[in-house]
Design a protein around this motif. Structure first.
Motif, PDB file in Angstrom:
ATOM      1  N   ASN A  78       0.843  -1.201   0.000  1.00  0.00           N
ATOM      2  CA  ASN A  78       0.000   0.000   0.000  1.00  0.00           C
ATOM      3  C   ASN A  78       0.875   1.245   0.000  1.00  0.00           C
ATOM      4  OD1 ASN A  78       0.823   0.403   2.784  1.00  0.00           O
ATOM      5  ND2 ASN A  78      -0.682  -1.177   3.317  1.00  0.00           N
ATOM      6  N   ALA A  79       0.217   2.406   0.097  1.00  0.00           N
ATOM      7  CA  ALA A  79       0.911   3.689  -0.015  1.00  0.00           C
ATOM      8  C   ALA A  79       1.760   4.019   1.208  1.00  0.00           C
ATOM      9  CB  ALA A  79      -0.092   4.812  -0.273  1.00  0.00           C
ATOM     10  N   SER A  95      -5.879  -0.823 -11.116  1.00  0.00           N
ATOM     11  CA  SER A  95      -5.666  -0.623  -9.688  1.00  0.00           C
ATOM     12  C   SER A  95      -4.258  -0.098  -9.429  1.00  0.00           C
ATOM     13  CB  SER A  95      -5.894  -1.934  -8.935  1.00  0.00           C
ATOM     14  OG  SER A  95      -4.943  -2.909  -9.339  1.00  0.00           O
ATOM     15  N   ASP A  96      -4.028   0.408  -8.225  1.00  0.00           N
ATOM     16  CA  ASP A  96      -2.743   1.014  -7.900  1.00  0.00           C
ATOM     17  C   ASP A  96      -1.663  -0.035  -7.637  1.00  0.00           C
ATOM     18  OD1 ASP A  96      -3.464   3.712  -8.068  1.00  0.00           O
ATOM     19  OD2 ASP A  96      -4.323   3.690  -6.049  1.00  0.00           O
ATOM     20  N   PHE A 120       2.244  -0.080  -6.080  1.00  0.00           N
ATOM     21  CA  PHE A 120       3.167   0.730  -5.285  1.00  0.00           C
ATOM     22  C   PHE A 120       4.573   0.151  -5.434  1.00  0.00           C
ATOM     23  CE2 PHE A 120      -1.041   0.676  -3.398  1.00  0.00           C
ATOM     24  CZ  PHE A 120      -1.325   2.039  -3.310  1.00  0.00           C
ATOM     25  N   SER A 155      -1.835  10.120 -13.558  1.00  0.00           N
ATOM     26  CA  SER A 155      -2.161   8.865 -12.886  1.00  0.00           C
ATOM     27  C   SER A 155      -0.981   8.311 -12.091  1.00  0.00           C
ATOM     28  CB  SER A 155      -2.626   7.824 -13.908  1.00  0.00           C
ATOM     29  OG  SER A 155      -1.550   7.432 -14.752  1.00  0.00           O
ATOM     30  N   GLN A 201       3.764   5.406  -7.207  1.00  0.00           N
ATOM     31  CA  GLN A 201       2.666   4.496  -7.520  1.00  0.00           C
ATOM     32  C   GLN A 201       2.124   4.791  -8.908  1.00  0.00           C
ATOM     33  OE1 GLN A 201       0.054   6.117  -4.238  1.00  0.00           O
ATOM     34  NE2 GLN A 201      -1.570   5.814  -5.776  1.00  0.00           N
ATOM     35  N   PHE A 202       1.578   3.755  -9.545  1.00  0.00           N
ATOM     36  CA  PHE A 202       0.997   3.895 -10.875  1.00  0.00           C
ATOM     37  C   PHE A 202      -0.115   2.873 -11.027  1.00  0.00           C
ATOM     38  CE2 PHE A 202       4.444   0.889 -11.098  1.00  0.00           C
ATOM     39  CZ  PHE A 202       4.007  -0.121 -11.934  1.00  0.00           C
ATOM     40  N   ASN A 203      -0.907   3.020 -12.080  1.00  0.00           N
ATOM     41  CA  ASN A 203      -2.013   2.110 -12.325  1.00  0.00           C
ATOM     42  C   ASN A 203      -1.539   0.857 -13.039  1.00  0.00           C
ATOM     43  OD1 ASN A 203      -4.084   4.963 -13.074  1.00  0.00           O
ATOM     44  ND2 ASN A 203      -3.915   3.872 -11.150  1.00  0.00           N
TER      45      ASN A 203
END
Length: 280
Positions: A137-138, A157-158, A160, A205, A220-222
């Motif tokens: 997660n972030a 979705s993200d 990380f 994004s 982070q990116f998609n």
């Protein structure tokens, strides 16, 4: 006589003229050990296929590190067990020299982890291990172990990611110069998708969390996959990274203006993402 030596990022190929002094290819050995030569277009060709540490002594290959260069040595020699020798002995020695950063750039020593030598002023240099990781997660507090898999239902979705250095003092900061993705493990592959360019996100994004502030740079990116490739496929993430000396330079990256830097130490790290369909 001419010996042709091709020093590729992960491989060394040596070619010598056909029938040197009357020897056949099966009488010549790489490092005096491996009779793995092949006949190719008027030449005898010998290949060292892997320069990674686990295979660094392949067929008698010798390696030596003299900061900041790596040197690889070997030779092609004749070996005849017959009672008499009618041909002149052969001993073709060759060397390939690489900048240590270049080997890291090409991911020749590891795909996801690389050891770099960082200059530490008058006190010399020290080693630091850089790793390209995926996180849960972030907060970037929990690293996901390889293989990192994204289901096709999770496209968009993200993801990380980040590069983290071990063994650095607070003086040195990790900086991401460029990050991009390819459908091939080759970092220079013609089909690619840029994520970070000159330290900055390439579109809205993509979010860069830290860059040049600590021993870790994160973003982070998609999740995505490349068009016209199988649903069961891989995406390779590449990050060009260097270690910045904050006592000499301003390390934090500002995206409106980049400052010139010197004595950059690092390279391109690579990690793979498997895109998998649940239907398969």
């Amino acid at each position: 006589d001419v010996i042709l030596v091709y020093c590729y990022p992960k491989t060394i190929i040596t070619r010598i003229p056909e029938c040197p002094y009357g020897w056949e290819v099966n009488q010549l050995a790489l490092g005096g050990i491996c009779y793995n030569g092949i006949h190719d277009s008027g030449y005898y060709q010998f290949t060292i296929p892997d320069l990674s540490p686990k295979n660094k002594s392949y067929c008698g290959t010798q390696s030596e590190f003299k900061n900041p260069m790596y040197h690889f040595y070997n030779s092609i020699v004749s070996n005849d067990s017959s009672v008499i020798v009618k041909s002149q002995p052969v001993n073709y020695s060759f060397t390939c020299t690489y900048n240590a950063n270049y080997l890291v750039n090409q991911a020749a020593f590891d795909q996801r982890v690389a050891t770099v030598h960082v200059k530490n002023g008058s006190s010399g240099s020290f080693e630091s291990q850089l790793s390209l990781n995926f996180y849960s997660n972030a907060k970037f507090s929990s690293i996901k172990e390889a293989p990192f898999v994204v289901e096709t239902s999770e496209i968009g979705s993200d993801i990380f990611a980040g590069v983290e250095a071990k063994g650095l003092s607070d003086r040195f900061k990790v900086v991401l110069n460029n990050c991009w993705a390819t459908p091939s493990s080759e970092y220079f592959y013609q089909i690619h998708w840029p994520l970070i360019t000159k330290g900055c996100a390439t579109d809205y994004s993509i979010l860069v969390h830290e860059n040049g502030k600590t021993n870790r740079a994160t973003f982070q990116f998609n999740a995505f996959r490349f068009r016209n490739i199988p649903k069961l496929s891989k995406v390779w993430l590449h990050c060009e990274t260097h270690v910045c000396d904050s006592e000499k330079f301003s390390c934090p990256v500002t995206c409106d203006k980049r400052q010139q830097r010197a004595e950059q130490t690092g390279g391109v790290l690579v990690a793979e993402i498997t895109v998998r369909s649940k239907c398969l």
